[in-house]
Design an enzyme around this catalytic site. Structure first.
Site, PDB file in Angstrom:
ATOM      1  N   THR A 165      17.923   7.764 -12.000  1.00 41.55           N
ATOM      2  CA  THR A 165      16.851   8.636 -12.482  1.00 41.55           C
ATOM      3  C   THR A 165      15.489   7.960 -12.341  1.00 41.55           C
ATOM      4  O   THR A 165      15.334   6.765 -12.593  1.00 41.55           O
ATOM      5  CB  THR A 165      17.102   9.002 -13.948  1.00 41.55           C
ATOM      6  N   GLY A 204      20.268   2.486 -18.927  1.00 42.97           N
ATOM      7  CA  GLY A 204      20.615   1.667 -20.085  1.00 42.97           C
ATOM      8  C   GLY A 204      20.888   0.231 -19.680  1.00 42.97           C
ATOM      9  O   GLY A 204      21.510  -0.030 -18.651  1.00 42.97           O
ATOM     10  N   GLU A 454      23.325  12.522 -16.921  1.00 45.90           N
ATOM     11  CA  GLU A 454      24.366  12.840 -15.930  1.00 45.90           C
ATOM     12  C   GLU A 454      24.292  14.299 -15.497  1.00 45.90           C
ATOM     13  O   GLU A 454      25.296  14.922 -15.166  1.00 45.90           O
ATOM     14  CB  GLU A 454      25.764  12.506 -16.469  1.00 45.90           C
TER      15      GLU A 454
END
Length: 735
Positions: A165, A204, A454
């Site tokens: 992303t 993350g 996702e």
């Protein structure tokens, strides 16, 4: 800390005694209420617990691990709700590393590690190392790359994340702006962020933990004429930090993105590249390759969709996890609603249990049904993924289009149900639900991002709808559909004028085939409507892009939801039948992504195969079928199904009224088993970490005990007394 007992004089004690007796006449200890609730169960709770937890041995292991973890420094949760952001990050990382070390020192399996991660419930900097970095190498890396990277991954010699992303692009992967341009002279790729919006955002573990990342970048190969040819997004293993100093490498800019709605222990990060050079073999080359000469070798036609593996795996895992998370919220709220009392029916009478109010039952019991539906669907979804892996390794990909469509739509619907359900559970707990000590605000804040990551849920529904509309068009052209959309083969008959619901009264709606038929008709009608409106907008054709498609998204999303609701109900019933026949057990406890995909022989050890000799008794199966019926009627009544069926003429107003009465009747029938059904999930108090969801029902003592642990209570006067409050209050005496 609690105040010491006072020595009250005899006269004061005698004066107060009659008043206390008035209160005690109508007082009920919540632990007594919960014990009485458990006596109402009409089925064997232990038996269902074994089935839901992978068998007796697995359930006992869960309880044993919970006890063990609570006694470790890194697994202690007593101060968890009072940590600041930095403490959360450090604590979560210590917990992850503590589990890793315990697995190594005690030679525990990957499934044991996954179970411990579930119980500790402290998301941190290793989430994507375990959940996406390792799975991506296993699914997309060549044999040589796996041999190189996997020992480093499993030994924590490196820590990875997954960087896809960007600031300007998320779900639309083809629009990513990060590039990897091949330099034939040096046999390197140049990774670069040509725009601000190309900055990677959200991965993350990227902010302060990871040393490496799988970077999704557009592969650019020089065309020999001064330009480049864009081969679309590909994955590259990129070292981003110095292994000795942990500082970003030259050409890499990294940082933490700051506070979020929740998930404070995870250092989600940003990253941009300035002409960073990486070796040619950093590109994941199991399927597509770039030769030393700079020639692009696409995957064989049979493997052209193999890159979907990691994406489908993660979405399937999210579906599996949704059931467990919703079950935790429903456990907390149901236990609390069973002991919380509100409003006495008359003077001198005890107040009523909140769960006895129909509106409360109408909130919690359908969510309980949904938790079971999602649990069974998650197990089935992972079974589909394991079959896909076996087919993929054999070079067969014919089942991928449906698996992709189903995993997309179910990821969307299941996360919507779970996220909305957690919040509804919190609201039923009244004011105490607003306290973090209830466990529900943190659970919601840590889960709600699933509706976006996702793949944005609405976009994923559109992918499912595209598959369904194309399938329906194929049926009209004479091609049969297999799998979950097989009902479209009979769409012409199903949607023919005069097709009517068979329900002759309230009792009919309790028959699974009647509810299933209504859900099937709603799905078929919704798909046909979406196809018709798209064709109308496309001038008679089906155009899945541009203005025609963009003007059809509301109907398309409705079609995807109706399809997935039908699948959820069918899977619920089929799962109960299998369990009643003794065809195995499931495991609500572990998220598969907490280990690695099944390329590793041990990864699925705690899955559906565990406890294969278990059998679900008839009484428990009967109660679960009542839950399945409630799930179906809830979808029809509140999920939009009734509107579709009434508009279509499939159902009459009288049948709709009978459906509502059947729904209310199921609420009353399931009410005595409410606590037993949440008990069957067998979540230890250590996992729930909730004052309101305690297994013993002693909720008010739990609130007080946990509140006393607040850092503001470390001193009696509080941290603002000396510098802030005392000067203000002292000024009173000078007025």
């Amino acid at each position: 800390m609690a105040a010491p007992p006072r020595n009250v004089d005899a006269r004061t004690a005698a004066l107060q005694r009659p008043a206390s007796e008035v209160i005690l006449k109508t007082h009920t200890e919540p632990s007594y209420d919960l014990a009485m609730e458990r006596r109402k169960a009409t089925f064997n709770v232990e038996e269902l617990s074994y089935v839901l937890n992978g068998g007796k041995e697995q359930l006992e292991k869960k309880m044993r691990f919970a006890e063990m973890l609570s006694k470790t420094s890194w697994g202690d949760k007593s101060r968890r709700y009072f940590l600041n952001r930095e403490e959360e990050y450090v604590g979560a990382l210590k917990a992850a590393l503590g589990i890793w070390e315990k697995m190594k020192s005690e030679r525990l399996s990957l499934s044991d590690g996954a179970l411990m991660r579930t119980l500790v419930d402290f998301p941190g900097g290793l989430e994507l190392h375990i959940g996406m970095f390792i799975p991506s190498i296993l699914s997309q890396g060549s044999a040589e790359q796996q041999a190189k990277w996997m020992p480093l991954c499993m030994g924590l010699k490196i820590i990875g994340t997954y960087a896809q992303t960007e600031l300007g692009h998320g779900t639309f992967v083809r629009g990513l702006e990060t590039t990897a341009t091949y330099d034939k002279q040096t046999q390197e790729f140049v990774v670069h962020s040509p725009t601000l919006t190309a900055t990677k955002w959200w991965p993350g573990g990227l902010g302060k933990t990871s040393t490496h990342a799988i970077v999704m970048a557009r592969l650019m190969l020089p065309d020999g004429a001064g330009g480049v040819r864009d081969h679309g997004p590909h994955g590259f293993v990129v070292q981003i930090r110095d292994m000795d100093t942990h500082l970003p490498l030259p050409g890499v800019s990294i940082g933490d993105i700051g506070p979020k709605f929740g998930f404070g222990g995870v250092d989600n990060g940003f990253m941009s590249f300035d002409h960073l050079r990486i070796p040619r073999d950093a590109m994941l080359m199991r399927f597509s390759k770039v030769t030393p000469e700079g020639v692009y070798v696409p995957p064989p036609p049979s493997n052209s969709k193999a890159s979907y593996a990691t994406m489908v795996f993660v979405r399937a895992d999210i579906v599996k996890n949704s059931g467990s998370v919703l079950a935790r919220a429903v456990t907390i709220a149901t236990r609390y609603a069973a002991v919380r009392r509100q409003t006495a029916p008359g003077p001198g009478q005890r107040e009523l249990q909140v769960l006895d109010y129909q509106n409360c039952a109408a909130t919690l019991l359908p969510l309980l049904a949904a938790a079971y539906a999602l649990t069974f669907m998650g197990e089935d979804m992972m079974g589909m993924y394991r079959k896909f892996e076996a087919d993929r390794d054999a070079g067969r990909f014919e089942g991928l289009p449906e698996l992709h469509a189903l995993s997309s739509g179910l990821k969307a619907l299941c996360t919507w149900i779970a996220a909305d359900g957690i919040e509804e559970c919190r609201r039923t707990c009244g004011g105490h639900g607003y306290s973090r000590l209830s466990g529900l605000p943190t659970l919601f804040a840590s889960y709600v991002q699933n509706v976006t990551w996702e793949g944005d849920n609405n976009v994923l529904c559109l992918q499912t709808a595209r598959f369904l509309i194309k399938a329906l068009a194929g049926v009209k052209a004479g091609r049969r559909v297999e799998g979950s959309a097989a009902y479209l083969n009979d769409a012409a008959t199903e949607l023919a004028p005069g097709r009517r619901c068979a329900a002759a009264g309230e009792a009919c709606w309790l028959r699974p085939e009647v509810a299933a038929a209504a859900l099937r008709h709603a799905a078929a009608r919704s798909c046909a409507t979406a196809a018709e409106t798209l064709a109308a907008a496309s001038g008679g054709r089906l155009v899945f892009e541009g203005a025609p498609w963009n003007s059809n998204t509301v109907d398309s999303i409705r079609a995807a939801k109706a399809h997935c609701a039908l699948v959820l109900h069918g899977t619920f019933l089929a799962s109960v039948a299998r369990l009643e026949a003794g065809a195995g057990a499931i495991n609500i406890n572990t998220s598969t992504a907490a280990a690695v995909p099944s390329d590793d022989a041990d990864a699925g050890a705690a899955g559906a195969g565990a406890g294969g000799s278990l059998r679900l008794g008839g009484a428990a199966a009967g109660v679960l079928r009542q839950l399945a019926a409630l799930f179906a009627l809830e979808v029809l009544e509140r999920g939009g199904g009734l509107a579709v069926l009434l508009e279509d003429g499939y159902m009459s107003a009288a049948q709709a009224g009978a459906l509502r009465r059947a729904h209310r009747g199921l609420l009353a029938a399931l009410r005595p088993n409410a606590v037993a059904l949440v008990d069957a999930f067998a979540f230890p108090d250590y996992l729930l970490h909730s004052a309101l969801g305690r297994q013993d029902g002693d909720v008010y003592r739990g609130l007080l005990d946990m509140a006393r642990g607040s850092p503001l209570n470390d001193t009696e006067e509080g941290p603002a007394w000396l510098e802030v409050l005392r000067p203000v209050l002292a000024a009173r005496s000078r007025m």
